[in-house]
Design a protein around this motif. Structure first.
Motif, PDB file in Angstrom:
ATOM      1  N   GLU A  58      -4.637   7.605   3.475  1.00 57.20           N
ATOM      2  CA  GLU A  58      -3.689   7.991   2.298  1.00 57.20           C
ATOM      3  C   GLU A  58      -2.050   8.379   2.613  1.00 57.20           C
ATOM      4  OE1 GLU A  58      -4.669  10.877  -1.329  1.00 57.20           O
ATOM      5  OE2 GLU A  58      -3.380  12.387   0.598  1.00 57.20           O
ATOM      6  N   VAL A  59      -1.348   8.230   2.042  1.00 55.89           N
ATOM      7  CA  VAL A  59      -0.191   8.141   2.430  1.00 55.89           C
ATOM      8  C   VAL A  59       0.932   9.199   1.276  1.00 55.89           C
ATOM      9  CG1 VAL A  59       0.512   6.115   4.378  1.00 55.89           C
ATOM     10  CG2 VAL A  59       1.170   6.309   1.350  1.00 55.89           C
ATOM     11  N   PHE A  60       1.530   9.832   2.240  1.00 51.85           N
ATOM     12  CA  PHE A  60       2.803  10.881   1.405  1.00 51.85           C
ATOM     13  C   PHE A  60       4.317  10.291   1.189  1.00 51.85           C
ATOM     14  CE2 PHE A  60       6.424  13.772   1.225  1.00 51.85           C
ATOM     15  CZ  PHE A  60       5.844  14.532   0.255  1.00 51.85           C
ATOM     16  N   ILE A  61       4.538   9.860  -0.244  1.00 53.03           N
ATOM     17  CA  ILE A  61       5.537   9.722  -0.551  1.00 53.03           C
ATOM     18  C   ILE A  61       7.076  10.438  -1.441  1.00 53.03           C
ATOM     19  CG2 ILE A  61       6.625   7.764  -2.941  1.00 53.03           C
ATOM     20  CD1 ILE A  61       3.875   6.316  -2.341  1.00 53.03           C
ATOM     21  N   GLY A  62       7.504  10.865  -0.853  1.00 56.70           N
ATOM     22  CA  GLY A  62       8.562  11.959  -0.897  1.00 56.70           C
ATOM     23  C   GLY A  62      10.481  11.276  -1.620  1.00 56.70           C
ATOM     24  N   LYS A  63      11.109  12.067  -1.945  1.00 58.18           N
ATOM     25  CA  LYS A  63      12.065  12.099  -2.411  1.00 58.18           C
ATOM     26  C   LYS A  63      12.377  11.321  -3.384  1.00 58.18           C
ATOM     27  CE  LYS A  63      14.349  13.331   2.514  1.00 58.18           C
ATOM     28  NZ  LYS A  63      15.336  13.122   3.436  1.00 58.18           N
ATOM     29  N   LEU A  64      11.054  10.885  -4.288  1.00 57.49           N
ATOM     30  CA  LEU A  64      11.229  10.097  -5.035  1.00 57.49           C
ATOM     31  C   LEU A  64      12.612  10.410  -6.736  1.00 57.49           C
ATOM     32  CD1 LEU A  64       7.520   9.272  -5.793  1.00 57.49           C
ATOM     33  CD2 LEU A  64       9.173   7.588  -4.915  1.00 57.49           C
ATOM     34  N   PRO A  65      13.421   9.475  -7.155  1.00 60.13           N
ATOM     35  CA  PRO A  65      13.896   9.398  -8.760  1.00 60.13           C
ATOM     36  C   PRO A  65      13.113  10.078  -9.082  1.00 60.13           C
ATOM     37  CG  PRO A  65      14.167   7.654  -7.414  1.00 60.13           C
ATOM     38  CD  PRO A  65      12.949   7.924  -6.810  1.00 60.13           C
ATOM     39  N   GLN A  66      13.316  11.323  -9.951  1.00 54.54           N
ATOM     40  CA  GLN A  66      12.150  12.314 -10.865  1.00 54.54           C
ATOM     41  C   GLN A  66      12.331  11.570 -11.932  1.00 54.54           C
ATOM     42  OE1 GLN A  66      14.063  16.553 -10.380  1.00 54.54           O
ATOM     43  NE2 GLN A  66      11.636  16.890 -10.820  1.00 54.54           N
ATOM     44  N   LYS A  82      -4.533  -3.176  -0.843  1.00 50.77           N
ATOM     45  CA  LYS A  82      -5.210  -3.252  -1.719  1.00 50.77           C
ATOM     46  C   LYS A  82      -5.146  -0.936  -2.275  1.00 50.77           C
ATOM     47  CE  LYS A  82      -9.803  -2.864  -4.808  1.00 50.77           C
ATOM     48  NZ  LYS A  82      -8.978  -3.486  -5.976  1.00 50.77           N
ATOM     49  N   LEU A  83      -4.084  -0.926  -3.924  1.00 55.43           N
ATOM     50  CA  LEU A  83      -5.231   0.675  -4.159  1.00 55.43           C
ATOM     51  C   LEU A  83      -6.125   1.196  -4.225  1.00 55.43           C
ATOM     52  CD1 LEU A  83      -1.224   1.768  -5.640  1.00 55.43           C
ATOM     53  CD2 LEU A  83      -1.777   2.265  -3.686  1.00 55.43           C
ATOM     54  N   TYR A  84      -6.768   2.115  -4.095  1.00 55.57           N
ATOM     55  CA  TYR A  84      -7.369   2.591  -4.152  1.00 55.57           C
ATOM     56  C   TYR A  84      -7.263   3.889  -5.154  1.00 55.57           C
ATOM     57  CZ  TYR A  84     -11.664   5.542  -4.240  1.00 55.57           C
ATOM     58  OH  TYR A  84     -12.878   6.433  -4.662  1.00 55.57           O
ATOM     59  N   TYR A 104      -4.909   3.940   0.443  1.00 56.11           N
ATOM     60  CA  TYR A 104      -4.988   2.152   0.117  1.00 56.11           C
ATOM     61  C   TYR A 104      -7.051   2.217   0.492  1.00 56.11           C
ATOM     62  CZ  TYR A 104      -0.510   1.288  -0.100  1.00 56.11           C
ATOM     63  OH  TYR A 104       0.959   1.223  -0.518  1.00 56.11           O
ATOM     64  N   SER A 105      -7.842   1.133   0.503  1.00 57.00           N
ATOM     65  CA  SER A 105      -8.574   0.882   0.592  1.00 57.00           C
ATOM     66  C   SER A 105      -9.069   0.515   2.331  1.00 57.00           C
ATOM     67  CB  SER A 105      -9.118  -0.583  -0.124  1.00 57.00           C
ATOM     68  OG  SER A 105      -8.830  -1.407   0.596  1.00 57.00           O
ATOM     69  N   ASN A 106      -8.085   0.198   2.693  1.00 57.98           N
ATOM     70  CA  ASN A 106      -8.378   0.951   4.263  1.00 57.98           C
ATOM     71  C   ASN A 106      -7.155   0.672   5.064  1.00 57.98           C
ATOM     72  OD1 ASN A 106      -6.768  -1.296   4.613  1.00 57.98           O
ATOM     73  ND2 ASN A 106      -8.648  -2.326   4.200  1.00 57.98           N
ATOM     74  N   ARG A 107      -7.273   1.473   6.532  1.00 59.47           N
ATOM     75  CA  ARG A 107      -6.118   2.076   7.156  1.00 59.47           C
ATOM     76  C   ARG A 107      -5.118   1.283   7.564  1.00 59.47           C
ATOM     77  NH1 ARG A 107     -11.240   4.363  10.259  1.00 59.47           N
ATOM     78  NH2 ARG A 107     -11.150   6.695   9.413  1.00 59.47           N
ATOM     79  N   ARG A 108      -5.058  -0.521   7.691  1.00 59.76           N
ATOM     80  CA  ARG A 108      -4.400  -0.833   7.524  1.00 59.76           C
ATOM     81  C   ARG A 108      -3.627  -0.977   6.012  1.00 59.76           C
ATOM     82  NH1 ARG A 108      -5.447  -7.731   8.094  1.00 59.76           N
ATOM     83  NH2 ARG A 108      -2.564  -7.808   8.401  1.00 59.76           N
ATOM     84  N   GLY A 109      -3.888  -0.778   5.459  1.00 58.31           N
ATOM     85  CA  GLY A 109      -2.848  -1.008   4.039  1.00 58.31           C
ATOM     86  C   GLY A 109      -1.560   0.479   3.777  1.00 58.31           C
ATOM     87  N   ALA A 110      -2.163   1.708   4.705  1.00 59.99           N
ATOM     88  CA  ALA A 110      -1.739   3.104   5.053  1.00 59.99           C
ATOM     89  C   ALA A 110      -0.509   2.413   5.592  1.00 59.99           C
ATOM     90  CB  ALA A 110      -2.218   3.920   5.109  1.00 59.99           C
TER      91      ALA A 110
END
Length: 360
Positions: A58-66, A82-84, A104-110
């Motif tokens: 899993e990744v954290f996504i910050g500072k997104l436009p609201q 591929k997103l889980y 993601y479905s695996n660590r590589r995707g993250a």
């Protein structure tokens, strides 16, 4: 001056992007579910077979436009793997809260997502932050009475939260004659939802206020270097110390709690454990409580709302709420309030009651 109703006011915010999101979901067939301030896709996604992805995906996504939604974000983050699951945190107005989580479905995707989108400009002059999610799964609950057992606390947590795995009790490092519990959950999301549930309102277990937070790594190390605390009482100087008690209740009110305890003991149900939350206070002195009673031998908890008035100075209303719910549980269990035992009622599949007298 015209004032819009709250629903119309929130619907009027960011209308164009909301309509674009609606069109996108219809065209793609993607299902978005909003629960407790977050909107979720997947978990699992369509066609998924097998267990959820391991930690580190899993990744954290910050500072997104609201004003940005899943119709832009999901295709973007799905372009590298591929997103889980995708979770966008939302405000009541329908804008996002500026951050999201992509699993993601695996660590590589993250790893690919971090490499591709950290400092990526999703809009001109608006670069987002993408990093590995910590995926915390442990909470600390401090301030528990020394009399609260692991079994009683487990029964409460399984009833009021989801994804609960285990509990470990320690002597509280901050409060004398109190316990600290470390709670483990199956996922970061389950732990976050449990934290939200347990922190709402003024939460008390068996009459004492508890503090719930993420388990601090340094605190975890300190606890693990000591010993787990199994006993329900303390010994100091050769004398056993009891748990500090709140101001005593009047005998008539105390009797309701004693009778419920005696009834549970007589039927071998285990000691009842109370969870009370003050959710409203009226200017005229009435307090509205949500109450839940978990009895280990009952298949489901007792839940309801009540209004109470403080019995005297120095009180918080939690004890009065416990008395009110105890009376209701006695009735539901078939106990006569005149001291004559009635025929016991069979346990139903669910309990729900509301007695809101005197609030006006």
């Amino acid at each position: 001056q015209r004032h819009l109703p709250p629903q119309m006011w929130t619907n009027s915010i960011n209308q164009a992007n909301k309509m674009a999101l609606l069109t996108w979901t219809k065209e793609t067939g993607i299902d978005l579910v909003q629960v407790n301030g977050q909107r979720r896709y997947g978990a699992p996604p369509p066609g998924w077979v097998g267990d959820p992805p391991p930690a580190g995906t899993e990744v954290f996504i910050g500072k997104l436009p609201q004003d940005m939604y899943e119709n832009v974000l999901i295709p973007l983050f799905q372009s590298v793997g591929k997103l889980y699951e995708f979770r966008l945190m939302m405000t009541f107005s329908g804008l996002n809260r500026g951050f999201a989580y992509a699993k993601y479905s695996n660590r590589r995707g993250a790893k690919e997502a971090i490499a591709a989108f950290n400092n990526y400009e999703v809009q001109q002059g608006c670069a987002i932050v993408v990093c590995r999610s910590t995926e915390k799964c442990e909470l600390s609950m401090d301030g528990l009475a020394a009399s609260v057992s692991r079994r009683e606390l487990e029964a409460v947590l399984r009833q009021v939260t989801e994804g609960f795995l285990s509990i470990t009790l320690y002597a509280s490092p901050c409060q004398k004659r109190a316990q600290l519990a470390v709670l483990r959950y199956s996922s970061h999301r389950a732990a976050a939802m449990a934290k939200k549930t347990l922190m709402e309102g003024n939460t008390r277990l068996s009459g004492l206020e508890v503090r719930v937070d993420w388990l601090n790594p340094s605190l975890k190390q300190k606890l693990q270097s000591g010993k787990e605390k199994p006993p329900s009482s303390w010994v100091q100087g050769g004398k056993r110390l009891g748990v500090p008690k709140p101001a005593p209740l009047p005998p008539v009110l105390r009797d309701a709690l004693d009778r419920l305890n005696a009834l549970c003991q007589r039927r071998y149900l285990g000691a009842p454990l109370f969870l009370t939350k003050c959710i409203q206070a009226n200017p005229n002195g009435w307090l509205r409580f949500w109450c839940r009673v978990v009895i280990p031998g009952c298949p489901v908890p007792f839940s309801g709302f009540t209004w109470v008035r403080l019995a005297g100075p120095g009180r918080s209303g939690h004890e009065e709420a416990k008395v009110a719910v105890a009376l209701q549980v006695l009735r539901l269990l078939g106990e006569s309030l005149q001291g004559v035992r009635a025929n016991p009622l069979p346990f139903p599949k669910s309990w729900s009651f509301s007695w809101e007298r005197g609030a006006a």
